[in-house]
Design an enzyme around this catalytic site. Structure first.
Site, short mmCIF file in Angstrom:
data_model
loop_
_atom_site.label_atom_id
_atom_site.label_comp_id
_atom_site.label_asym_id
_atom_site.label_seq_id
_atom_site.Cartn_x
_atom_site.Cartn_y
_atom_site.Cartn_z
N HIS A 1 4.30 3.83 12.38
CA HIS A 1 3.76 4.16 12.88
C HIS A 1 4.35 5.82 14.41
CE1 HIS A 1 -0.01 1.29 11.36
NE2 HIS A 1 0.91 1.69 10.67
N ASP B 1 5.87 1.21 6.52
CA ASP B 1 5.09 1.04 6.31
C ASP B 1 3.73 1.11 5.83
OD1 ASP B 1 2.19 -0.54 6.80
OD2 ASP B 1 2.21 0.29 8.61
N HIS C 1 1.12 -0.95 0.30
CA HIS C 1 0.55 0.33 0.05
C HIS C 1 0.63 1.37 0.13
CE1 HIS C 1 0.59 0.88 4.71
NE2 HIS C 1 0.35 -0.33 4.41
N ASP D 1 -0.83 4.30 0.80
CA ASP D 1 -0.53 5.01 2.08
C ASP D 1 0.49 5.03 3.25
OD1 ASP D 1 -2.10 3.18 2.34
OD2 ASP D 1 -3.29 3.96 3.93
N GLU E 1 -4.77 1.96 2.52
CA GLU E 1 -5.14 0.89 3.81
C GLU E 1 -5.12 1.27 5.22
OE1 GLU E 1 -3.01 -2.34 5.49
OE2 GLU E 1 -2.73 0.01 5.97
N GLU E 2 -4.61 2.02 5.29
CA GLU E 2 -4.86 2.29 6.98
C GLU E 2 -5.19 2.94 7.38
OE1 GLU E 2 -1.73 1.92 8.78
OE2 GLU E 2 0.15 1.09 7.56
N ASP F 1 3.40 -6.69 3.42
CA ASP F 1 3.17 -5.78 4.40
C ASP F 1 3.34 -6.12 5.69
OD1 ASP F 1 1.94 -3.21 5.37
OD2 ASP F 1 0.05 -3.94 5.07
#
Length: 411
Positions: free
Chosen positions: A381, A142, A79, A81, A176-177, A199
């Site tokens: 994150h 990520d 992904h 994002d 995705e997030e 991922d």
């Protein structure tokens, strides 16, 4: 391969692709389209075919088969994002060559240190080349690490045609997030029998179980009266919100759970006397326990409505994704192939449940069974996020080996 991965990854993370849950558009932020169009050009430049991008920012491409065998079409996805938890603007990746196992200064000015005292797993990376943040943003491994690894693997297969493989499809997806990654994904157009999301986290992760997931948004209306004359009139919405939260089991929260244990997680609490909004996520691996959790929240809301008035409290409860194990177990050979691929190149596979979700959680229910493999990153994150370039190279080799093993097993 090492320089290619570093160059790709560090260029991707400099593009701000943080998604935005408040925007219903797809993609939810313009930076995702910026990177998506750059990926289209790169896919074309390395020799991929059928390269497409749609209006929603979904990128797809094909590496044609180079064998006469009847091999299933497989896919690899990542992904575009990055998470909403911490800023992804102006990412300045820092390269740490031959990591010595000691503290890494992310920002001398802000005194932000990545330390093995706080993150003991750092000791596993002595001698590795690491990429870190500068202490002011997340890194974006990520899932831009997954993009870099898939891109490098496809480039490697193109440059080494002696490695036989079937048709391979790749896709890079938005949002995705915020749980929307597959919402506009065209499974029929992707046209693969199986796929893998790249991922995961540390070396060796191989996952085909995910949470069942739902969101709960609660809005509480109060009545604000001057406190000097409030008796019998004021209704404090913030206090009702606190009452609601205190009725949830305190031990069933992320900070107290692990393994297969589910939880209720308070994401945000915003309010005052007049109005308060709460946002929760609900997670459990077991479908019945998951349903029980949703019902428990509904029952608390019912009790509070009876106590304070039906119109004061609103609950919006929405399923997000389900445990992909139910859809992958019938074709578990795709997990076995990934397991064998890791072992072939000297990696000990670590099969464990994902305490979260990937695009594969939803895609598996859309007819595309999609387990998840590692990227090599940790502390996603946040400002302490880092990734091992050495393990990114191994993730790339796993992708190549999976493609080769599907061909080897074909008739």
């Amino acid at each position: 391969m090492k320089n290619d991965i570093i160059t790709r990854f560090t260029s991707y993370v400099k593009v701000d692709t943080q998604s935005n849950e408040e925007n219903p558009s797809c993609p939810s932020t313009p930076g995702q389209l910026t990177l998506a169009h750059a990926l289209v050009k790169e896919l074309q430049s390395i020799g991929m075919e059928e390269v497409t991008i749609d209006d929603n920012g979904y990128v797809m491409a094909t590496l044609p088969s180079n064998t006469d065998k009847d091999v299933p079409t497989i896919g690899f996805l990542a992904h575009i994002d990055t998470a909403t938890d911490f800023t992804g603007k102006n990412v300045k990746p820092q390269l740490v060559e031959n990591y010595d196992g000691r503290d890494v200064t992310l920002s001398e000015e802000l005194e932000i240190i990545l330390s093995p005292n706080e993150f003991p797993s750092l000791k596993n990376y002595e001698g590795h080349t690491l990429i870190t943040t500068d202490g002011t943003t997340l890194l974006g491994a990520d899932n831009k690490a997954g993009i870099a690894e898939i891109m490098t693997a496809m480039d490697y297969l193109i440059q080494n045609p002696e490695i036989k493989h079937g048709k391979i499809r790749v896709a890079f997806t938005p949002d995705e997030e915020i749980g929307r990654g597959p919402h506009k994904f065209d499974v029929d157009a992707f046209n693969a029998q199986f796929a893998y999301t790249v991922d995961g986290g540390p070396l060796g992760e191989l996952e085909y179980e995910s949470f069942n997931a739902a969101s709960a948004k609660i809005k509480i209306k109060g009545t604000n009266i001057h406190p000097g004359t409030a008796k019998g009139k004021m209704v404090n919405s913030a206090k009702i919100a606190m009452e609601f939260h205190n009725l949830l089991p305190a031990a069933e929260a992320p900070e107290h759970t692990e393994g297969y244990e589910g939880f209720y997680h308070l994401l945000s609490f915003q309010g005052d006397v007049e109005e308060t909004k709460l946002s929760y996520i609900i997670r459990d691996f077991d479908r019945q326990k998951f349903n029980d959790r949703k019902e428990y929240i509904s029952q608390i809301i019912k009790q509070l409505k009876e106590k304070y008035g039906q119109k004061r409290i609103q609950l919006e409860l929405q399923d997000q994704y389900f445990n992909m194990k139910e859809k992958i177990e019938p074709v578990k050979e795709i997990v076995d192939i990934a397991h064998e691929a890791m072992e072939k190149i000297g990696i000990k596979p670590k099969i464990s449940p994902i305490r979260g979700g990937t695009d594969g959680s939803q895609l598996s229910y859309m007819g595309l069974p999609t387990p998840n493999i590692f990227t090599g990153g940790e502390n996603f994150h946040g400002k302490y996020e880092f990734i091992s370039v050495d393990n990114m190279m191994l993730a790339t080799k796993v992708i190549v080996e999976i493609a080769s093993r599907f061909e080897g097993k074909a008739k």
